[in-house]
Scaffold this motif. Structure first.
Motif, mmCIF file in Angstrom:
data_model
loop_
_atom_site.group_PDB
_atom_site.id
_atom_site.type_symbol
_atom_site.label_atom_id
_atom_site.label_comp_id
_atom_site.label_asym_id
_atom_site.label_seq_id
_atom_site.Cartn_x
_atom_site.Cartn_y
_atom_site.Cartn_z
ATOM 1 N N UNK A 192 29.916 23.818 78.374
ATOM 2 C CA UNK A 192 28.845 22.888 78.725
ATOM 3 C C UNK A 192 29.163 21.544 78.087
ATOM 4 N N UNK A 193 28.490 20.512 78.526
ATOM 5 C CA UNK A 193 28.693 19.184 77.933
ATOM 6 C C UNK A 193 27.832 19.045 76.683
ATOM 7 N N UNK A 194 28.087 19.917 75.728
ATOM 8 C CA UNK A 194 27.392 19.931 74.447
ATOM 9 C C UNK A 194 28.431 20.098 73.340
ATOM 10 N N UNK A 195 28.114 19.609 72.147
ATOM 11 C CA UNK A 195 29.102 19.557 71.070
ATOM 12 C C UNK A 195 29.649 20.932 70.696
ATOM 13 N N UNK A 221 30.287 23.742 83.265
ATOM 14 C CA UNK A 221 29.232 24.382 84.047
ATOM 15 C C UNK A 221 27.879 23.712 83.788
ATOM 16 N N UNK A 222 26.943 23.930 84.711
ATOM 17 C CA UNK A 222 25.554 23.463 84.568
ATOM 18 C C UNK A 222 25.475 21.948 84.366
ATOM 19 N N UNK A 223 26.235 21.222 85.165
ATOM 20 C CA UNK A 223 26.257 19.761 85.061
ATOM 21 C C UNK A 223 25.021 19.179 85.748
ATOM 22 N N UNK A 279 16.765 10.472 78.439
ATOM 23 C CA UNK A 279 17.824 10.743 79.416
ATOM 24 C C UNK A 279 19.081 9.928 79.098
ATOM 25 N N UNK A 280 18.901 8.665 78.730
ATOM 26 C CA UNK A 280 20.048 7.816 78.403
ATOM 27 C C UNK A 280 20.814 8.366 77.198
ATOM 28 N N UNK A 281 20.079 8.877 76.208
ATOM 29 C CA UNK A 281 20.725 9.462 75.031
ATOM 30 C C UNK A 281 21.518 10.699 75.417
ATOM 31 N N UNK A 282 20.931 11.544 76.261
ATOM 32 C CA UNK A 282 21.619 12.739 76.740
ATOM 33 C C UNK A 282 22.857 12.358 77.551
ATOM 34 N N UNK A 283 22.729 11.351 78.387
ATOM 35 C CA UNK A 283 23.850 10.907 79.212
ATOM 36 C C UNK A 283 25.002 10.421 78.334
ATOM 37 N N UNK A 300 40.331 19.599 84.758
ATOM 38 C CA UNK A 300 38.895 19.742 84.569
ATOM 39 C C UNK A 300 38.203 19.961 85.912
ATOM 40 N N UNK A 301 37.259 20.877 85.919
ATOM 41 C CA UNK A 301 36.414 21.073 87.084
ATOM 42 C C UNK A 301 34.966 21.068 86.640
ATOM 43 N N UNK A 302 34.053 20.802 87.562
ATOM 44 C CA UNK A 302 32.630 20.785 87.228
ATOM 45 C C UNK A 302 31.843 21.586 88.250
ATOM 46 N N UNK A 303 30.829 22.282 87.769
ATOM 47 C CA UNK A 303 29.903 22.994 88.632
ATOM 48 C C UNK A 303 28.488 22.522 88.302
ATOM 49 N N UNK A 304 27.660 22.302 89.318
ATOM 50 C CA UNK A 304 26.344 21.691 89.082
ATOM 51 C C UNK A 304 25.309 22.686 88.557
ATOM 52 N N UNK A 305 24.309 22.145 87.904
ATOM 53 C CA UNK A 305 23.108 22.908 87.573
ATOM 54 C C UNK A 305 22.295 23.037 88.853
ATOM 55 N N UNK A 306 22.016 24.271 89.260
ATOM 56 C CA UNK A 306 21.253 24.501 90.487
ATOM 57 C C UNK A 306 19.765 24.463 90.165
ATOM 58 N N UNK A 307 19.066 23.563 90.816
ATOM 59 C CA UNK A 307 17.651 23.334 90.496
ATOM 60 C C UNK A 307 16.803 24.580 90.711
#
Length: 335
Positions: A192-195, A221-223, A279-283, A300-307
Motif C-alpha cells: 500500500x502507499x503507506x510507510x 494495491x487499494x490506490x 486529503x492534501x496531506x494524505x496525497x 510498478x503496477x497499481x490496482x484501484x480501491x473499489x468503492x
C-alpha cells in the motif's frame, strides 16, 4: 514470461486478492492457470464465492476469452502422503500412518519439511506435462506467506539442511530450488502507499535478492483516485488565497443552501476546507511513498480501491486492470 508467479505482501495489503486477480489475468485466450493456497485460510474460496477448497485441483472460474482458472489448497499432511507414495510406494501403510498421527508429528517437529511439501507440490504443477508433452498449466500462481516469512519459505534448501543430506527429501528440495531460482519464477510483492508496508516491501526485496530468488514486480494495491487537481492541492496547502465566498457560492450552486452569511453553504466551508487539507496531506504521503518504491528499481503496477468493496465482479475488474498494465514482470509498467 515466468510460469510460476509467487505473490507475497504485508498482511492487510490484499495479497490474496491480487494473486486471484493475477490468475484470472493470466488465463486469457484459452490458457489455463492454477491458483495455489498454502496457508489454509480458504481465502481463495471466499473471493470466488465457492465452497471450501479440498486437496485437489478444481476449476473455479472462466476468464474472458475462454481461459480457465483452477485452484488448489495444499494440505501439508496430504502432500506428505503423496511424497511417501511417490518415493516409497507405501499405499495403505501411508493411510495408517496418518491415522496414527505420524504425519502430523513429522510436519510439526520438522517445519522445514512442511515448506518443502508446500513449495514442492506447487513446483510439481509448474513442471507437469500431459501425454502430448505440453504443460498442463500455462501458469501457476501462489498466494504465498507474508513478506516477513516468504524468503525463508521459498529458500527450502536452507530449511532442509538439518533434515536430510541425502535421500528423497534432499533431492526433492534441490528440484524445487531449480524451479524457484530459475527464470520460470517471479516473486511479486503487494504493498500500500503507506510507510510501514513500503518499508517491509523494501526489506523483503533485499532479502529475496540476497537469497538469489527472482523478484518480479511491485503491485500497489487499494490506490485511491485523485480528487483534487494540482492547482487545488496547492491552494489547500496554503500556496495561494482561497476565496471563501466563491467556495460558498459553489456549494450553494450544488444545492447545499444559500450563499448568504450564516447560510448552510457558508457553514460548510470550514469543514470542507479541513477535509481538503487532510486529503492534501494524505496525497503528499502517497507521493513520497511512490518515490520510495520507484527507487527500488522494479516494475510498478497499481490496482484501484473499489468503492463498492471486493466481490467477484470486482475481482474480474482488477484482472482486467492487470491485463492492461501487462502481466510480464520483466517489463516496466506505466504508472
Amino acid at each position: 514470461m515466468s510460469r510460476f508467479q509467487v505473490v507475497s505482501g504485508k498482511g492487510g495489503t490484499g495479497k490474496t486478492t491480487v494473486a486471484a486477480a493475477l490468475a484470472l489475468a493470466l488465463a486469457t485466450e484459452g490458457k489455463r492457470t492454477l491458483l495455489v493456497e498454502v496457508e489454509g485460510r480458504q481465502g481463495i474460496a471466499q473471493l470466488f464465492e465457492t465452497e471450501s477448497l479440498p486437496y485437489e485441483e478444481r476449476k473455479i472460474a472462466v476468464a474472458p476469452g475462454g481461459g480457465e482458472v483452477f485452484a488448489l489448497a495444499i494440505d501439508p499432511e496430504l502432500a506428505l502422503l503423496d511424497y511417501l507414495q511417490m518415493f516409497y510406494k507405501l499405499g495403505g501403510a501411508g493411510r495408517a500412518l496418518k491415522k496414527l498421527g505420524a504425519i502430523d508429528f513429522a510436519t510439526t517437529i520438522a517445519p522445514g519439511l512442511r515448506d518443502v511439501l508446500l513449495t514442492g507440490k506447487a513446483c510439481e504443477a509448474v513442471r507437469r506435462k500431459d501425454k502430448s508433452g505440453r504443460f498442463v498449466y500455462d501458469h501457476v500462481v501462489m498466494d504465498a506467506p507474508p513478506t516477513g516469512r516468504v524468503t525463508r519459505f521459498l529458500n527450502v534448501n536452507d530449511e532442509v539442511a538439518g533434515l536430510a543430506k541425502i535421500g528423497p527429501i534432499h533431492h526433492q528440495a534441490q528440484a524445487v530450488m531449480r524451479v524457484l531460482k530459475s527464470p520460470q519464477t517471479a516473486v511479486h510483492l503487494v504493498t500500500l502507499l503507506e510507510e510501514m508496508p513500503v518499508q517491509e516491501t523494501a526489506d523483503g526485496i533485499a532479502e529475496l535478492r540476497a537469497a538469489g530468488l527472482p523478484v518480479g514486480r511491485i503491485i500497489v494495491n487499494l490506490v485511491r483516485p485523485q480528487l483534487l487537481d494540482d492547482d487545488s492541492l496547492a491552494l489547500v496547502r496554503g500556496e495561494g488565497r482561497i476565496a471563501r465566498t466563491a467556495v460558498a457560492k459553489s456549494l450553494a450552486g450544488a444545492g447545499l443552501g444559500g450563499a448568504r452569511k450564516g447560510g448552510n453553504a457558508e457553514r460548510l466551508v470550514d469543514p470542507l476546507l479541513a477535509q481538503a487539507a487532510e486529503y492534501a496531506e494524505r496525497h503528499a504521503l502517497e507521493h513520497a511513498q511512490r518515490a520510495v518504491l520507484a527507487d527500488l528499481g522494479l516494475p510498478l503496477g497499481e490496482l484501484p480501491l473499489l468503492a463498492g468493496g471486493m466481490d467477484l465482479a470486482g475481482l474480474y475488474r482488477l484482472a482486467a486492470d492487470l491485463r492492461k498494465q501487462d502481466t510480464d514482470p520483466r517489463k516496466q509498467d506505466a504508472v
